[in-house]
Design an enzyme around this catalytic site. Structure first.
Site, PDB file in Angstrom:
ATOM      1  N   GLY A 166       0.605  -1.020  -0.021  1.00  0.00           N
ATOM      2  CA  GLY A 166      -0.257  -0.259   0.149  1.00  0.00           C
ATOM      3  C   GLY A 166       0.976   1.501   0.015  1.00  0.00           C
ATOM      4  CB  CYS A 167       0.086   4.742   0.640  1.00  0.00           C
ATOM      5  SG  CYS A 167      -1.077   4.741   1.992  1.00  0.00           S
ATOM      6  CB  SER A 168       2.118   3.361   4.973  1.00  0.00           C
ATOM      7  OG  SER A 168       0.954   2.554   5.350  1.00  0.00           O
ATOM      8  CB  ALA A 169       2.936  -1.439   5.135  1.00  0.00           C
ATOM      9  CB  ALA A 170       5.504  -4.402   1.430  1.00  0.00           C
ATOM     10  CB  VAL A 171       1.246  -7.516   3.094  1.00  0.00           C
ATOM     11  CG1 VAL A 171       1.095  -8.765   4.175  1.00  0.00           C
ATOM     12  CG2 VAL A 171       0.480  -6.171   3.934  1.00  0.00           C
ATOM     13  CG  ASP A 355      -7.557   4.120   4.695  1.00  0.00           C
ATOM     14  OD1 ASP A 355      -8.291   4.409   3.771  1.00  0.00           O
ATOM     15  OD2 ASP A 355      -6.519   3.654   4.784  1.00  0.00           O
TER      16      ASP A 355
END
Length: 495
Positions: A166-171, A355
């Site tokens: 996303g705009c602030s993390a990776a999973v 959100d």
């Protein structure tokens, strides 16, 4: 509100007529007993002493009582008083008009008392059912609950392919190997290979966990600074999830403003939360090279340490599910109902997600292919114990936070809306009755309770419909249920 005002005016008129017909010369009497000398009681407090009553005070007492005099006695006490006065007037020489007035008000108050008794029975039944299913709805132990001292280091996980970003993390998908890794693997290499095939990835036990790596650009490299800046991500994390991080529990206690969300079936659970050095994960140089630290990418702007969250790995998001399938109207209603249950739990805890979108809703399918929805990603949430859901907004220069495009206005509760969907799914026959009473609603609730308990015991893993019924019964409130039934009946009666 209109019914309460009508009942209040009826009580006022009834007591006024009772004073008119039962007044006798001599000392003034209250409702069945002589008033004691001194200041009269008024809502539990004595009125301020005033001048002594004059000679015309007795005649004024025969008119309408004071403002707070109407509600000193309960409905049952007033009905008993009217019945007693009716018997005395019937034995005496009262006029037929007076006896009719006493009889009418006695019967009316008796009906009101019967309605109140029915409401009390329904409220008591709802409380009993709620207590039973609150105990039944306890979440099963998590994947890492049996390993309380493990899972707090990134080196303990075997990380697979990227699930999303996303705009602030990776999973990334991950698992905890049952066999300890060799000393070389325990050091935690910078590059983690991606050697699994598509067939092995399709098996759920292969990677049951998901690790969310936050992108640290401005939080600094210390654990305290990272936890302070990214504290909203820790809202769905339990105390066990933070037990292994140095200073994490102390930080949460000292800050005092961050809320801890109670677990719920429709809200993500964070099993572990810890800080660690940023590794070079598969696809990092292509997907997010700018947020990597300079030691991994020359043009990177990120810090060398960040926050990692360990959660359950779900097959897909709601956006991906809706692209591949078109749910039926009944199935879509159950999906919306699950979201309402999760949002209602957040509001009851004093938390706003801010959100909520299809990318932040995870989906898991049961044996029948019915989706189970889980709300995730609390990075934009409002969870402050000091202000609750009322964020001080003194000027337009204040940053409200959250996603401005998706942040809906908060409602006091979503329970009534959830009950409307519950009744529309499973209460059609009870709503079809022309004369719907609370006792019949209680009987229907008892039937639903027995059916849900039986279905839960017969199957090893409850289906989505059984889970939703148990959630409905665990959050049962008599007043909210009556409001939902009234709304449904009003909508159906409208032309």
């Amino acid at each position: 509100m209109v019914v309460r005002q009508a009942l209040g005016r009826g009580l006022q008129l009834g007591r006024a007529l009772l004073l008119r017909f039962t007044a006798k010369p001599g000392p003034t009497y209250g409702w069945g007993r002589a008033e004691r000398p001194g200041p009269p009681a008024c809502w539990g407090r004595g009125e301020r002493p005033g001048p002594a009553a004059g000679p015309g005070a007795e005649s004024r007492r025969l008119g309408l009582p004071g403002r707070y005099r109407f509600f000193r006695q309960s409905v049952a006490g007033l009905a008993l008083r009217l019945q007693r006065q009716f018997v005395l007037q019937a034995r005496g020489s009262a006029s037929p008009c007076g006896r009719a007035v006493f009889l009418a008000f006695g019967l009316g108050l008796g009906l009101i008392e019967e309605k109140q008794a029915e409401g009390r029975r329904a409220a008591w039944a709802c409380q009993e059912i709620q207590a039973i299913f609150t105990h039944k709805n306890k979440l099963l132990p998590g994947l890492l609950d049996s390993r309380r001292c493990q899972g707090f280091r990134l080196e303990e996980y075997l990380i697979g392919r990227s699930i999303g970003k996303g705009c602030s993390a990776a999973v990334y998908e991950a698992t905890v190997p049952t066999v300890p890794q060799n000393s070389e693997g325990a050091e935690g290499p910078d590059i983690i290979p991606q050697g699994e095939t598509e067939e092995s990835m399709a098996q759920p036990p292969a990677f049951p966990l998901a690790i969310k790596m936050m992108w640290n650009i401005s939080a600094g490299s210390s654990s305290e600074a990272i936890l302070s800046t990214m504290s909203q991500e820790l809202v769905p994390a339990s105390r066990a999830a933070l037990a292994g991080e140095y200073g994490a529990v102390t930080y949460r206690r000292s800050k005092g403003g961050l809320k801890q969300l109670a677990p719920h079936p429709n809200i993500i659970r964070v099993f572990r939360a810890f800080t660690s050095s940023v590794p070079l994960l598969p696809g990092a140089l292509v997907d997010y090279p700018d947020v990597l630290p300079p030691c991994l990418h020359p043009d990177g702007l990120g810090h060398g340490r960040t926050l990692f969250l360990v959660m359950k790995n779900y097959p897909c998001t709601l956006r991906q599910y809706l692209r591949a399938a078109t749910p039926s109207p009944r199935l879509a209603t159950m999906m919306i109902l699950q979201l309402l249950e999760g949002v209602d739990h957040l509001v009851q805890q004093g938390i706003a997600h801010r959100d909520l979108k299809s990318d932040n809703i995870l989906v898991e399918l049961d044996a029948d292919g019915c989706p189970w929805l889980v709300i995730t990603d609390f990075g934009c949430c409002l969870a402050d114990e000091r202000i609750g859901l009322q964020l001080p907004f003194t000027s337009w220069y204040v940053d409200r936070g959250g996603n401005g495009c998706l942040m809906a206005p908060e409602r006091p509760s979503a329970r009534v809306a959830a009950n409307v969907l519950h009744l529309s799914l499973w209460g059609e026959h009870i709503l079809a009755l022309k004369n719907l009473k609370l006792d019949k609603v209680v009987g229907w609730l008892l039937q639903q309770s027995a059916a849900a308990l039986l279905a839960d015991r017969l199957t090893e893993k409850s289906c989505v419909e059984t889970k939703m019924k148990m959630l409905f019964l665990a959050n049962l409130e008599c007043e909210a249920l009556c409001q939902a039934a009234f709304l449904l009946q009003s909508w159906r009666a409208a032309p």
